[in-house]
Write a protein that holds these residues in place. Structure first.
Motif, PDB file in Angstrom:
ATOM      1  N   HIS A 116       0.834  -1.199   0.000  1.00 32.06           N
ATOM      2  CA  HIS A 116       0.000   0.000   0.000  1.00 32.06           C
ATOM      3  C   HIS A 116       0.871   1.251   0.000  1.00 32.06           C
ATOM      4  O   HIS A 116       2.081   1.184   0.195  1.00 32.06           O
ATOM      5  N   HIS A 118       0.380   5.803   1.135  1.00 32.50           N
ATOM      6  CA  HIS A 118      -0.384   6.647   2.056  1.00 32.50           C
ATOM      7  C   HIS A 118      -0.856   7.911   1.336  1.00 32.50           C
ATOM      8  O   HIS A 118      -0.089   8.883   1.251  1.00 32.50           O
ATOM      9  N   HIS A 184       4.798  -0.021   0.126  1.00 38.50           N
ATOM     10  CA  HIS A 184       5.489  -0.869   1.105  1.00 38.50           C
ATOM     11  C   HIS A 184       4.517  -1.898   1.673  1.00 38.50           C
ATOM     12  O   HIS A 184       3.304  -1.753   1.532  1.00 38.50           O
TER      13      HIS A 184
END
Ligand SMILES: [Fe+2]
Length: 205
Positions: A116, A118, A184
């Motif tokens: 994913h 952010h 990551h």
């Protein structure tokens, strides 16, 4: 030197502070476990979206606003974020930088966190609170992976900076920072004890 590196991907990893980490982490660990007991909505969300684990990502994601321990963590992290932004030559003169989200993650055996990034922030990271020996680290992916087209595989002895992934070990007391677009993941926890970390996003204005 005919070949030089450009467009680097920077990752910052350093102990949060010089002293007092054991005591600070004990306080944070206790708060994270209490939060899990108290946060029924977070447990329900985690059962669906974070199998085997607990995260307050969707329920209590501004912990620095409600807990003085987490507010203390924010103060320490801000120094690291500013240093990282300087290493990236970001122009933040006269700008404010603040933590927008901060949530706890508890990974018992088998819990994992898939690939994913952010959204809606510029620097993100993780602070490690409890890291039993052998627990999984933080694995980053080369952000150019989708553009590699016909690139051949890398040599077995390739330099780490030329490999498609890099895994940072999870070490209690360390803070890892990265630009928020860098994908990551955390592999499944294969040890018997739970791993506790705190994730966060920073933004500027
Ligand atoms: Fe993350």
């Amino acid at each position: 030197m005919p070949v030089r590196a450009w467009f680097p991907t920077l990752i910052h990893c350093e102990p949060l502070q010089r002293a007092g980490l054991v005591r600070f982490n004990a306080e944070l660990a206790e708060e994270c476990r209490r939060l899990r007991e108290f946060d029924a909505a977070g447990r329900r969300w985690s059962a669906k979206n974070y199998p085997g684990g607990y995260t307050s990502y969707a329920s209590m994601n501004e912990l620095h606003r409600f807990s003085s321990t987490f507010a203390g963590l924010e103060r320490q992290l801000l120094r690291h974020v500013r240093a990282f932004a300087r290493a990236l030559d970001m122009d933040l003169r006269g700008r404010s930088v603040r933590m927008t989200d901060c949530w706890a993650n508890i990974m018992p055996p088998t819990a994992a966190h898939s690939l994913h990034l952010h959204p809606l922030s510029f620097i993100s990271g993780t602070y490690y609170v409890v890291t039993p020996r052998g627990c999984p680290g933080l694995k980053f992916e080369d952000p150019r992976l989708s553009k590699f087209m016909a690139a051949p595989p890398k040599l077995p002895g390739a330099r780490p900076a030329n490999r498609p992934h890099i895994t940072y070990p999870a070490e209690a007391g360390n803070v890892i920072l990265f630009e928020s677009w860098l994908r990551h993941e955390v592999a499944a926890n294969r040890v018997d004890e739970e791993r506790i970390s705190i994730s966060f996003n920073f933004n500027w204005a």
